[in-house]
Design a protein around this motif. Structure first.
Motif, PDB file in Angstrom:
ATOM      1  N   UNK A 143      12.071  -3.431   9.950  1.00 62.50           N
ATOM      2  CA  UNK A 143      11.338  -3.565  11.215  1.00 62.50           C
ATOM      3  C   UNK A 143       9.911  -3.026  11.076  1.00 62.50           C
ATOM      4  N   UNK A 144       9.734  -2.089  10.156  1.00 60.79           N
ATOM      5  CA  UNK A 144       8.408  -1.492   9.938  1.00 60.79           C
ATOM      6  C   UNK A 144       7.753  -2.013   8.661  1.00 60.79           C
ATOM      7  N   UNK A 145       8.411  -2.943   7.972  1.00 63.12           N
ATOM      8  CA  UNK A 145       7.869  -3.472   6.715  1.00 63.12           C
ATOM      9  C   UNK A 145       7.526  -2.355   5.738  1.00 63.12           C
ATOM     10  N   UNK A 146       8.418  -1.392   5.611  1.00 63.28           N
ATOM     11  CA  UNK A 146       8.144  -0.223   4.791  1.00 63.28           C
ATOM     12  C   UNK A 146       9.347   0.137   3.926  1.00 63.28           C
ATOM     13  N   UNK A 147       9.063   0.515   2.693  1.00 62.36           N
ATOM     14  CA  UNK A 147      10.091   1.052   1.803  1.00 62.36           C
ATOM     15  C   UNK A 147       9.697   2.481   1.457  1.00 62.36           C
ATOM     16  N   UNK A 148      10.686   3.327   1.282  1.00 62.50           N
ATOM     17  CA  UNK A 148      10.455   4.751   1.053  1.00 62.50           C
ATOM     18  C   UNK A 148      11.087   5.199  -0.263  1.00 62.50           C
ATOM     19  N   UNK A 149      10.552   6.284  -0.780  1.00 60.16           N
ATOM     20  CA  UNK A 149      11.177   6.954  -1.909  1.00 60.16           C
ATOM     21  C   UNK A 149      11.163   8.447  -1.603  1.00 60.16           C
ATOM     22  N   UNK A 150      12.325   8.970  -1.244  1.00 60.30           N
ATOM     23  CA  UNK A 150      12.469  10.406  -1.004  1.00 60.30           C
ATOM     24  C   UNK A 150      12.751  11.077  -2.340  1.00 60.30           C
ATOM     25  N   UNK A 151      11.909  12.012  -2.705  1.00 63.89           N
ATOM     26  CA  UNK A 151      12.034  12.681  -4.004  1.00 63.89           C
ATOM     27  C   UNK A 151      12.291  14.159  -3.779  1.00 63.89           C
ATOM     28  N   UNK A 152      13.451  14.619  -4.188  1.00 70.34           N
ATOM     29  CA  UNK A 152      13.839  16.021  -4.063  1.00 70.34           C
ATOM     30  C   UNK A 152      14.003  16.648  -5.435  1.00 70.34           C
ATOM     31  N   UNK A 153      14.024  17.963  -5.467  1.00 72.46           N
ATOM     32  CA  UNK A 153      14.222  18.707  -6.721  1.00 72.46           C
ATOM     33  C   UNK A 153      13.286  18.194  -7.813  1.00 72.46           C
ATOM     34  N   UNK A 195       0.851  -1.183   0.000  1.00 69.47           N
ATOM     35  CA  UNK A 195       0.000   0.000   0.000  1.00 69.47           C
ATOM     36  C   UNK A 195       0.889   1.235   0.000  1.00 69.47           C
ATOM     37  N   UNK A 196       0.790   2.018  -1.084  1.00 70.56           N
ATOM     38  CA  UNK A 196       1.586   3.240  -1.191  1.00 70.56           C
ATOM     39  C   UNK A 196       0.831   4.418  -0.583  1.00 70.56           C
ATOM     40  N   UNK A 197       1.593   5.409  -0.139  1.00 67.74           N
ATOM     41  CA  UNK A 197       1.027   6.662   0.352  1.00 67.74           C
ATOM     42  C   UNK A 197       2.066   7.761   0.190  1.00 67.74           C
ATOM     43  N   UNK A 198       1.618   9.009   0.346  1.00 66.67           N
ATOM     44  CA  UNK A 198       2.541  10.125   0.329  1.00 66.67           C
ATOM     45  C   UNK A 198       2.543  10.949  -0.947  1.00 66.67           C
ATOM     46  N   UNK A 199       1.776  10.518  -1.933  1.00 69.82           N
ATOM     47  CA  UNK A 199       1.713  11.296  -3.155  1.00 69.82           C
ATOM     48  C   UNK A 199       0.951  12.597  -2.955  1.00 69.82           C
ATOM     49  N   UNK A 200       1.000  13.458  -3.970  1.00 66.08           N
ATOM     50  CA  UNK A 200       0.281  14.713  -3.879  1.00 66.08           C
ATOM     51  C   UNK A 200       0.728  15.689  -4.942  1.00 66.08           C
ATOM     52  N   UNK A 201       0.341  16.940  -4.746  1.00 62.07           N
ATOM     53  CA  UNK A 201       0.678  18.021  -5.667  1.00 62.07           C
ATOM     54  C   UNK A 201       1.787  18.864  -5.051  1.00 62.07           C
ATOM     55  N   UNK A 202       2.832  19.111  -5.820  1.00 65.81           N
ATOM     56  CA  UNK A 202       3.959  19.888  -5.320  1.00 65.81           C
ATOM     57  C   UNK A 202       4.490  20.757  -6.459  1.00 65.81           C
ATOM     58  N   UNK A 203       5.063  21.890  -6.116  1.00 68.28           N
ATOM     59  CA  UNK A 203       5.656  22.765  -7.120  1.00 68.28           C
ATOM     60  C   UNK A 203       7.029  22.230  -7.541  1.00 68.28           C
ATOM     61  N   UNK A 204       7.424  22.579  -8.732  1.00 67.49           N
ATOM     62  CA  UNK A 204       8.741  22.206  -9.213  1.00 67.49           C
ATOM     63  C   UNK A 204       9.813  22.681  -8.232  1.00 67.49           C
ATOM     64  N   UNK A 205      10.777  21.811  -7.982  1.00 69.34           N
ATOM     65  CA  UNK A 205      11.817  22.102  -7.011  1.00 69.34           C
ATOM     66  C   UNK A 205      11.504  21.612  -5.609  1.00 69.34           C
ATOM     67  N   UNK A 227       9.740  18.761  -2.695  1.00 63.32           N
ATOM     68  CA  UNK A 227      10.056  17.396  -2.278  1.00 63.32           C
ATOM     69  C   UNK A 227       8.800  16.665  -1.818  1.00 63.32           C
ATOM     70  N   UNK A 228       8.842  15.361  -1.973  1.00 69.71           N
ATOM     71  CA  UNK A 228       7.826  14.467  -1.433  1.00 69.71           C
ATOM     72  C   UNK A 228       8.514  13.187  -0.967  1.00 69.71           C
ATOM     73  N   UNK A 229       7.926  12.530   0.020  1.00 70.55           N
ATOM     74  CA  UNK A 229       8.397  11.217   0.415  1.00 70.55           C
ATOM     75  C   UNK A 229       7.260  10.218   0.297  1.00 70.55           C
ATOM     76  N   UNK A 230       7.462   9.235  -0.548  1.00 75.66           N
ATOM     77  CA  UNK A 230       6.487   8.169  -0.712  1.00 75.66           C
ATOM     78  C   UNK A 230       6.828   7.033   0.245  1.00 75.66           C
ATOM     79  N   UNK A 231       5.783   6.391   0.739  1.00 74.54           N
ATOM     80  CA  UNK A 231       5.947   5.216   1.587  1.00 74.54           C
ATOM     81  C   UNK A 231       5.200   4.051   0.971  1.00 74.54           C
TER      82      UNK A 231
END
Length: 125
Positions: free
Chosen positions: A75-85, A5-15, A17-21
């Motif tokens: 330990x949390x059974x979670x993978x992340x994607x940190x998205x910058x810039x 189950x993914x979460x963390x998406x949304x609308x962001x301005x260019x430049x 950051x978002x972190x997906x889980x």
């Protein structure tokens, strides 16, 4: 069986950051290679990043290298994607995927066995 189950998406301005889980069920999560893919409207699903079971090895698509970081917490059974810039061309539905196959043997989306439902990321210019 693994459910994602993914979460963390949304609308962001260019430049920005978002972190997906991606939260996974199942006791075997820690042994799975995990990946992130994305699909923009009218385009094929494309590879973004992958991470080995231990988190010690990662690999990125050239288009996101240096801007995105994949990580996991077994330990949390979670993978992340940190998205910058973030750029407008990063706009897509982002999917996490899992496979029991070894890190070195996994590349294409068809080699992953389990998929989440996706989370929308929209980057405005």
């Amino acid at each position: 069986q693994v459910q994602l189950v993914e979460s963390g998406g949304g609308l962001v301005q260019a430049g920005g950051s978002l972190r997906l889980s991606c939260a996974a069920s199942g006791r075997t999560f820690s042994s799975y290679t995990m990946g992130w893919f994305r699909q923009a409207p009218g385009k094929e699903r494309e590879f973004v990043a992958k991470i080995s079971w231990s988190g010690g090895r990662t690999y990125y698509a050239d288009s996101v290298k240096g801007r995105f970081t994949i990580s996991r917490d077994n330990a949390k059974n979670t993978v992340y994607l940190q998205m910058n810039s973030l750029k407008p061309e990063d706009t897509a539905v982002y999917y996490c995927a899992a496979t029991p196959r070894g890190y070195n043997t996994v590349g294409r989306s068809s080699e992953y066995d389990y998929w989440g439902q996706g989370t929308q990321v929209t980057v405005s210019s």
